[in-house]
Design a protein around this motif. Structure first.
Motif, PDB file in Angstrom:
ATOM      1  N   GLU A  40      47.760 -32.167 -30.648  1.00  0.00           N
ATOM      2  CA  GLU A  40      47.083 -31.131 -31.444  1.00  0.00           C
ATOM      3  C   GLU A  40      47.148 -29.792 -30.745  1.00  0.00           C
ATOM      4  O   GLU A  40      47.488 -28.762 -31.347  1.00  0.00           O
ATOM      5  CB  GLU A  40      45.623 -31.529 -31.697  1.00  0.00           C
ATOM      6  CG  GLU A  40      44.875 -30.528 -32.568  1.00  0.00           C
ATOM      7  CD  GLU A  40      43.403 -30.860 -32.721  1.00  0.00           C
ATOM      8  OE1 GLU A  40      42.799 -30.415 -33.703  1.00  0.00           O
ATOM      9  OE2 GLU A  40      42.850 -31.559 -31.829  1.00  0.00           O
ATOM     10  N   LYS A  44      43.028 -23.135 -33.088  1.00  0.00           N
ATOM     11  CA  LYS A  44      42.953 -23.668 -34.448  1.00  0.00           C
ATOM     12  C   LYS A  44      42.370 -22.623 -35.403  1.00  0.00           C
ATOM     13  O   LYS A  44      42.509 -22.753 -36.624  1.00  0.00           O
ATOM     14  CB  LYS A  44      42.138 -24.964 -34.487  1.00  0.00           C
ATOM     15  CG  LYS A  44      40.650 -24.795 -34.333  1.00  0.00           C
ATOM     16  CD  LYS A  44      39.939 -26.140 -34.180  1.00  0.00           C
ATOM     17  CE  LYS A  44      40.190 -27.054 -35.335  1.00  0.00           C
ATOM     18  NZ  LYS A  44      39.432 -28.330 -35.215  1.00  0.00           N
ATOM     19  N   GLN A  45      41.753 -21.579 -34.834  1.00  0.00           N
ATOM     20  CA  GLN A  45      41.290 -20.440 -35.630  1.00  0.00           C
ATOM     21  C   GLN A  45      42.247 -19.252 -35.512  1.00  0.00           C
ATOM     22  O   GLN A  45      41.897 -18.126 -35.834  1.00  0.00           O
ATOM     23  CB  GLN A  45      39.885 -20.032 -35.192  1.00  0.00           C
ATOM     24  CG  GLN A  45      38.848 -21.131 -35.396  1.00  0.00           C
ATOM     25  CD  GLN A  45      37.462 -20.697 -34.985  1.00  0.00           C
ATOM     26  OE1 GLN A  45      36.794 -19.929 -35.686  1.00  0.00           O
ATOM     27  NE2 GLN A  45      37.000 -21.179 -33.834  1.00  0.00           N
ATOM     28  N   ILE A  51      41.870 -25.358 -27.858  1.00  0.00           N
ATOM     29  CA  ILE A  51      41.976 -25.897 -29.222  1.00  0.00           C
ATOM     30  C   ILE A  51      41.022 -25.174 -30.162  1.00  0.00           C
ATOM     31  O   ILE A  51      41.393 -24.791 -31.284  1.00  0.00           O
ATOM     32  CB  ILE A  51      41.693 -27.414 -29.235  1.00  0.00           C
ATOM     33  CG1 ILE A  51      42.837 -28.177 -28.553  1.00  0.00           C
ATOM     34  CG2 ILE A  51      41.509 -27.920 -30.671  1.00  0.00           C
ATOM     35  CD1 ILE A  51      42.565 -29.654 -28.370  1.00  0.00           C
ATOM     36  N   TYR A  76      49.151 -26.214 -31.894  1.00  0.00           N
ATOM     37  CA  TYR A  76      48.500 -24.909 -32.028  1.00  0.00           C
ATOM     38  C   TYR A  76      49.076 -23.891 -31.039  1.00  0.00           C
ATOM     39  O   TYR A  76      49.206 -22.703 -31.353  1.00  0.00           O
ATOM     40  CB  TYR A  76      46.996 -25.048 -31.810  1.00  0.00           C
ATOM     41  CG  TYR A  76      46.274 -25.825 -32.880  1.00  0.00           C
ATOM     42  CD1 TYR A  76      46.670 -25.758 -34.212  1.00  0.00           C
ATOM     43  CD2 TYR A  76      45.174 -26.626 -32.559  1.00  0.00           C
ATOM     44  CE1 TYR A  76      46.007 -26.473 -35.194  1.00  0.00           C
ATOM     45  CE2 TYR A  76      44.494 -27.343 -33.535  1.00  0.00           C
ATOM     46  CZ  TYR A  76      44.919 -27.267 -34.847  1.00  0.00           C
ATOM     47  OH  TYR A  76      44.258 -27.966 -35.819  1.00  0.00           O
TER      48      TYR A  76
END
Length: 315
Positions: free
Chosen positions: A248, A153-154, A149, A252
């Motif tokens: 989540e 997420k980056q 994650i 991603y």
């Protein structure tokens, strides 16, 4: 034994001695070196066999050329160390690094994976750059899901297997072998490994010297198979993503797969082939606004998407 260093070899006579010498000169006894020759047609095997005089060096000569993935799998099966490191045969490692790595592993209570920094070095210019494949916080322990994650997420999940070390029992117990016959095999293997890990440590230590050489497999030749294999990997990652319970992380991961799909089409120039490409596949999976714009362009025109991406890389 602490670590097995697996060195897959194929036609690297110019570089192999420096690679193996960097391991022999470690002055560290709790290590074995497993050299797997993939039916080289140059002097690579002869060079490797000179190192069999050392008790901790094992040279395995394959009967057929079956590729990097299979060579790494042979190395995993033949290794005996608690940890496994993959060292490409045109690269080399820093003096004293194995002792330092063992200290890190003990201090962090033996993670499943430890990721490190590396020195990227260009053969043509002698330029060197210190880099980290991961973009998350350094010197931190994560679970596999937490690390995935933090990276995704980056918009990052750097796949290269060489920039980490892996607990061998963890790899074998989870049947985490490389899929034979694929190019870009790390793009499939690394997410599988991370998502099954209980403990991932991000070290700021830099010891791996990664050579960007002229004519390497990643930089030369017709790229159609590269692109085709990337799209195949996306379908396999779909299966992995569908097993993810964390919404989540699933979101991603889907975005990551979408970007790989578009990258594969571009790298292989697959718009020029008869291969069936789902132009709307990335658009169904992206979650970031920046990537949605790319997916819309991809759906509109593969050729235009390719040309714009090539202009960006050349600019």
């Amino acid at each position: 034994m602490f670590i097995s260093v697996v060195v897959p070899v194929y036609n690297v006579e110019k570089y192999l001695e420096k690679c193996l010498q960097s391991l022999i000169e470690q002055c560290y006894s709790d290590m074995e070196i497993v050299v797997v020759d993939d039916k080289s047609t140059d002097r690579s095997l002869c060079i490797a066999k000179k190192y069999e005089k050392y008790n901790n060096v094992k040279v395995i000569s394959k009967e057929k050329n079956t590729g990097l993935s299979d060579s790494r799998n042979v190395g995993i099966r033949e290794s005996r160390g608690q940890y496994i490191m993959f060292l490409d045969s045109d690269d080399y490692v820093e003096d004293g690094c194995i002792f330092k790595i063992q200290e890190i592993v003990k201090k962090e209570n033996e993670p499943d994976i430890v990721y490190f920094g590396y020195s990227e070095e260009y053969e043509s210019t002698n330029e060197k750059y210190i880099k980290y494949g991961y973009v998350s916080q350094k010197d931190k322990i994560y679970t596999g899901e937490e690390f995935a994650i933090a990276e995704l997420k980056q918009r990052n999940l750097y796949a290269a297997a060489c920039f980490g070390i892996y607990n061998r029992e963890f790899i074998v117990r989870n049947n985490l072998y490389f899929e034979s016959g694929l190019l870009h095999e790390d793009e499939l293997w690394t997410p599988q490994v991370i998502l099954r890990a209980n403990k991932v440590y991000t070290s700021d230590y830099v010891f791996y010297h990664y050579l960007r050489r002229n004519g390497s497999i990643t930089r030369s030749g017709n790229k159609t198979k590269h692109g085709q294999d990337m799209l195949c990997i996306c379908k396999k990652l779909d299966i992995l993503a569908n097993e993810i319970k964390n919404p989540e992380l699933k979101k991603y991961m889907d975005n990551h797969i979408a970007m790989l799909y578009m990258k594969g089409m571009t790298e292989g120039r697959l718009y020029q082939t008869n291969m069936e490409i789902d132009r709307f596949y990335p658009l169904r999976k992206v979650c970031f606004k920046k990537d949605r714009a790319k997916a819309i362009l991809f759906a509109f025109s593969l050729r235009l998407y390719y040309r714009i991406n090539i202009m960006k890389t050349q600019g």
